[in-house]
Design a protein around this motif. Structure first.
Motif, PDB file in Angstrom:
ATOM      1  N   UNK A  67       0.841  -1.196   0.000  1.00  0.00           N
ATOM      2  CA  UNK A  67       0.000   0.000   0.000  1.00  0.00           C
ATOM      3  C   UNK A  67       0.880   1.252   0.000  1.00  0.00           C
ATOM      4  N   UNK A  68       1.947   1.229   0.784  1.00  0.00           N
ATOM      5  CA  UNK A  68       2.866   2.370   0.844  1.00  0.00           C
ATOM      6  C   UNK A  68       3.468   2.662  -0.524  1.00  0.00           C
ATOM      7  N   UNK A  69       3.915   1.624  -1.195  1.00  0.00           N
ATOM      8  CA  UNK A  69       4.497   1.823  -2.533  1.00  0.00           C
ATOM      9  C   UNK A  69       3.469   2.384  -3.507  1.00  0.00           C
ATOM     10  N   UNK A  70       2.253   1.865  -3.456  1.00  0.00           N
ATOM     11  CA  UNK A  70       1.212   2.289  -4.379  1.00  0.00           C
ATOM     12  C   UNK A  70       0.819   3.747  -4.149  1.00  0.00           C
ATOM     13  N   UNK A  71       0.765   4.156  -2.876  1.00  0.00           N
ATOM     14  CA  UNK A  71       0.368   5.532  -2.547  1.00  0.00           C
ATOM     15  C   UNK A  71       1.542   6.494  -2.466  1.00  0.00           C
ATOM     16  N   UNK A  72       2.752   5.959  -2.623  1.00  0.00           N
ATOM     17  CA  UNK A  72       3.981   6.768  -2.572  1.00  0.00           C
ATOM     18  C   UNK A  72       4.152   7.447  -1.210  1.00  0.00           C
ATOM     19  N   UNK A  73       3.901   6.662  -0.144  1.00  0.00           N
ATOM     20  CA  UNK A  73       4.115   7.151   1.213  1.00  0.00           C
ATOM     21  C   UNK A  73       4.971   6.127   1.953  1.00  0.00           C
TER      22      UNK A  73
END
Length: 96
Positions: A67-73
């Motif tokens: 999820x972090x990679x997908x949202x760039x966070x």
């Protein structure tokens, strides 16, 4: 037999893709995906990120790193967002 049921439950959790979760939440919040993926900290974007993180990790079983990679966070950001998302979904008047 119990292990087989657990495997089936895991498969069911991923019935909606992460991209679809993002698209649906963006549609609900009436924002563009590009805006969501920006570094902006605007309140409405932060709320949408929170809902996405909570739904993806806690309800659908996605890995926080994915999820972090997908949202760039950051991974820590996903954790913070999950808490915010749960509060938002517990009190839907916040979304309006």
């Amino acid at each position: 037999m119990k292990d087989a049921d657990e495997v089936l439950d895991q498969g069911a959790k991923f019935s909606i893709s992460l991209d679809e979760v993002i698209y649906r939440v963006c549609a609900k919040f009436e924002i563009r995906v590009n805006d969501l993926l920006s570094k902006s900290r605007k309140r409405y974007l932060s709320r949408a990120r929170g809902v996405i993180c909570y739904l993806a990790v806690d309800e659908l079983g996605y890995n926080g790193d994915d999820v972090a990679r997908k949202l760039r966070i950051s991974g820590r950001g996903v954790s913070d967002c999950r808490e915010r998302g749960k509060k938002i979904l517990d009190r839907p008047e916040i979304i309006a």
